[in-house]
Structures are given as structure tokens and as C-alpha cells.
Scaffold this motif. Structure first.
Motif, PDB file in Angstrom:
ATOM      1  N   LEU A 179       0.818  -1.212   0.000  1.00  0.00           N
ATOM      2  CA  LEU A 179       0.000   0.000   0.000  1.00  0.00           C
ATOM      3  C   LEU A 179       0.854   1.265   0.000  1.00  0.00           C
ATOM      4  CD1 LEU A 179      -2.769  -1.090   2.524  1.00  0.00           C
ATOM      5  CD2 LEU A 179      -3.029  -0.761   0.055  1.00  0.00           C
ATOM      6  N   MET A 180       1.979   1.247   0.699  1.00  0.00           N
ATOM      7  CA  MET A 180       2.847   2.428   0.754  1.00  0.00           C
ATOM      8  C   MET A 180       3.537   2.688  -0.589  1.00  0.00           C
ATOM      9  SD  MET A 180       2.574   3.815   3.691  1.00  0.00           S
ATOM     10  CE  MET A 180       4.012   4.784   4.024  1.00  0.00           C
ATOM     11  N   SER A 181       3.642   1.663  -1.425  1.00  0.00           N
ATOM     12  CA  SER A 181       4.267   1.863  -2.728  1.00  0.00           C
ATOM     13  C   SER A 181       3.287   2.438  -3.746  1.00  0.00           C
ATOM     14  CB  SER A 181       4.862   0.547  -3.248  1.00  0.00           C
ATOM     15  OG  SER A 181       3.837  -0.385  -3.538  1.00  0.00           O
ATOM     16  N   GLY A 182       2.026   2.618  -3.336  1.00  0.00           N
ATOM     17  CA  GLY A 182       1.049   3.270  -4.194  1.00  0.00           C
ATOM     18  C   GLY A 182       0.194   2.311  -4.996  1.00  0.00           C
ATOM     19  N   ARG A 183       0.314   1.036  -4.790  1.00  0.00           N
ATOM     20  CA  ARG A 183      -0.499   0.083  -5.540  1.00  0.00           C
ATOM     21  C   ARG A 183      -1.922   0.082  -4.990  1.00  0.00           C
ATOM     22  NH1 ARG A 183       3.764  -4.810  -5.237  1.00  0.00           N
ATOM     23  NH2 ARG A 183       5.493  -3.731  -6.237  1.00  0.00           N
ATOM     24  N   SER A 184      -2.857  -0.299  -5.833  1.00  0.00           N
ATOM     25  CA  SER A 184      -4.247  -0.323  -5.388  1.00  0.00           C
ATOM     26  C   SER A 184      -4.802  -1.742  -5.262  1.00  0.00           C
ATOM     27  CB  SER A 184      -5.124   0.478  -6.344  1.00  0.00           C
ATOM     28  OG  SER A 184      -5.048  -0.081  -7.646  1.00  0.00           O
TER      29      SER A 184
END
Length: 76
Positions: free
Chosen positions: A62-67
């Protein structure tokens, strides 16, 4: 009450039959209880480590921006 007199070379027996004799299985009860407690602690630790690892992987995703960070289980 007077205590029984003993001979000079004889060991005095202060209280005969004051404590019941221990059964042979009494010595192992503590060891078995300790073993069970250790197994429970190891099981809880293993479960906690797996749960924290999964949560850490989810947070990293989640912190890497994936959804779409849901875990996909393979079909059996």
C-alpha cells in the motif's frame, strides 16, 4: 507432650508420618505442565510472526502506491 528419647548413636525422628510419601508421577507433573506452556507460547509466537509478516507485506504494497494488494490464493 514429651519427645521420645533416642539412643546416643541413633538419629532422632522428629515427626513420623507427618508428610505423605510422594507418588512417582508427582515429579513429572511440573515438567509436563512446563512443556505444555512452552508449546503454547511457541504456537502463539509462530502465529503472531506469520500475522505480522503478512501485515508488513500489505503495508509495503500500500505504501508503494499500488491499489490491488489483495493476496490471490492459487486454485487447487
Amino acid at each position: 507432650m514429651s519427645e521420645p528419647k533416642s539412643e546416643p548413636g541413633e538419629k532422632p525422628n522428629p515427626r513420623p508420618n507427618s508428610r505423605p510419601k510422594r507418588q512417582p508421577g508427582d515429579d513429572r507433573r511440573g515438567a509436563i505442565a512446563g512443556l505444555i506452556i512452552a508449546i503454547v507460547i511457541l504456537g502463539v509466537g509462530w502465529w503472531l510472526a506469520r500475522d505480522l509478516t503478512a501485515a508488513s507485506k500489505m503495508q509495503d504494497c500500500l505504501m508503494s502506491g499500488r491499489s490491488n494488494c489483495n493476496v490471490i490464493e492459487p486454485a487447487r
